[in-house]
Scaffold this active site. Structure first.
Site, mmCIF file in Angstrom:
data_model
loop_
_atom_site.group_PDB
_atom_site.id
_atom_site.type_symbol
_atom_site.label_atom_id
_atom_site.label_comp_id
_atom_site.label_asym_id
_atom_site.label_seq_id
_atom_site.Cartn_x
_atom_site.Cartn_y
_atom_site.Cartn_z
ATOM 1 N N ASP A 83 4.587 39.429 -11.563
ATOM 2 C CA ASP A 83 5.557 37.843 -11.975
ATOM 3 C C ASP A 83 4.985 36.840 -13.253
ATOM 4 O OD1 ASP A 83 2.397 38.179 -9.965
ATOM 5 O OD2 ASP A 83 3.431 35.779 -9.630
ATOM 6 N N GLU A 140 1.970 37.751 -6.891
ATOM 7 C CA GLU A 140 0.917 37.126 -6.738
ATOM 8 C C GLU A 140 -0.011 35.784 -7.076
ATOM 9 O OE1 GLU A 140 -3.344 36.484 -7.838
ATOM 10 O OE2 GLU A 140 -1.903 36.317 -9.225
#
Ligand code: NI
Length: 398
Positions: A83, A140
């Site tokens: 991400d 994350e």
């Protein structure tokens, strides 16, 4: 009976991995929205003949690579996060973010490319005895994608014996591996304190209960927890990130309420519990001393990321054999930042290590709007992961 050093083989697809990494950089996606990224990952794994499982932890992808032998019955997991962050990129590269307000400011584009490089090498060589589980994790950055994958039965479906992850690190020179045999990153908690007094005229404070004065005393009081309550050999941080009270246009108004929010970082459960209970006691008692009330909310977000000593030493040994002693830091200082690989390390033994990429000297640290992953270190990361697989599940000697 593993090949000597996978880095030479992996360098052959360095250009391809760099192109892929820059494409991911140009198309960042926030946590649990990594649809394009997950599609690219799944497509790349399928093209390599790797078994692919999608939708684990919403946008998570898992690749399963079987070794040439599987008599060991062992399974080892490698994790990369995918991400990006809600930051506007200020860099000037050709692969700059095409999405306003979003960028890969933490190098997760690089981590994804690295694990795909490992996937390609392992699929072509399969020089191991067991099964490699390639975990492409979403979200994350604050959203707990690792926990979402666990909730979706990640380790029930793929019962790894041990797990590993890496993160790029601008403070280490390119190609250097950093690790230590214990805590690598801190637990990250959030708190909010709402002090309620009684508002009134700034000219007549004796008719009010001023929540700003209470907040001021409390802010200083909170700073005594680390210095007076936490053991000096232990570590903790209490930082206040926001104080809100009153209206800047109302200089002579004492407000009814003041709000303080911040973060706490610790490595040990006992320290975390001490900090939380002292914060609550100070909030409530300082407010009470002034006739105000305090509402205290404390939220535990990510636990501390703590390596298992054996697995951390194993990673350091692998790094030493690949790159030499002078490229390995075995006693890397822990960071007070946090990482949700901690959820996975909470249920499986393993280790989290740093991949040096340089950049700290020019101020392009993680989460900086000019940050860019250093493509030079992709083969280093891929080779580390590949060797971890080959050496933790070696082929049977004949
Ligand atoms: Ni990161």
């Amino acid at each position: 009976m593993y090949s000597s050093n996978p880095v030479d083989s992996i360098r052959k697809f360095h250009l391809e991995l760099t192109t892929l990494r820059r494409d991911l950089h140009a198309h960042p996606e926030l946590g649990f929205q990594e649809l394009r990224t997950a599609g690219i990952v799944a497509g790349a794994l399928e093209a390599l003949g790797i078994e692919v499982h999608r939708g684990i932890g919403k946008t998570g992808v898992v690749g399963v690579v079987h070794g040439r032998e599987h008599t060991s019955g062992r399974m080892v997991g490698l994790r990369a996060d995918m991400d990006a962050l809600p930051i506007s990129e200020e860099g000037s590269s050709q692969h700059c973010s095409t999405k306003p307000g979003l960028m890969h400011a933490c190098g997760h584009d690089g981590h994804t490319a690295i694990l795909l490089g490992t996937a390609k090498y392992l699929a072509q060589t399969r020089n191991f005895n067991g099964t490699a589980i390639l975990i492409f994790q979403p979200a994350e950055e604050g959203l707990g994608g690792a926990q979402a994958m666990l909730d979706d039965g990640l380790f029930d479906r793929f019962p790894c014996d041990e797990i590993y992850a890496l993160h790029n690190w601008p403070a280490l020179p390119p190609g250097t591996i950093g690790i230590n045999p214990g805590p690598m990153m801190a637990a990250s908690d959030k708190f909010e304190i709402v002090i309620e007094g009684r508002g009134g005229h700034g000219a007549h404070p004796y008719q009010t209960i001023d929540p700003i004065v209470v907040a001021a005393q409390l802010i200083l009081g909170l700073q005594t927890i680390v210095s007076r309550n936490v053991h000096p050999i232990d570590s903790a941080v209490v930082s206040i990130g926001s104080v809100q009270a009153g209206n800047p246009a109302a200089a002579s108004v004492i407000p009814r309420e003041a709000r303080i929010v911040g973060t706490v970082r610790t490595f040990k459960d006992s320290v975390q519990a001490t900090v939380e209970s002292r914060m609550r006691a100070l909030s409530e008692s300082i407010a009470q001393a002034h006739g105000a009330t305090a509402q205290f909310r404390y939220q535990r977000s990510y636990p501390a990321t703590i390596n298992t000593p054996n697995h951390a030493n194993f990673v350091a040994d692998v790094a030493t054999s690949l790159f030499g002693d002078d490229h390995v830091v075995r006693d890397l200082m822990p960071s007070m930042g946090s990482e949700d690989f901690s959820f996975m390390l909470g249920v499986k033994p393993g280790a989290y290590f740093r991949l040096g990429q340089g950049g700290a000297e020019s101020g392009t640290l993680l989460h900086n709007s000019r940050f860019d992953f250093n493509d030079e270190v992709i083969p280093t990361g891929s080779a580390m992961f590949a060797s971890i697989i080959e050496r933790s599940m070696p082929l049977v000697e004949r």
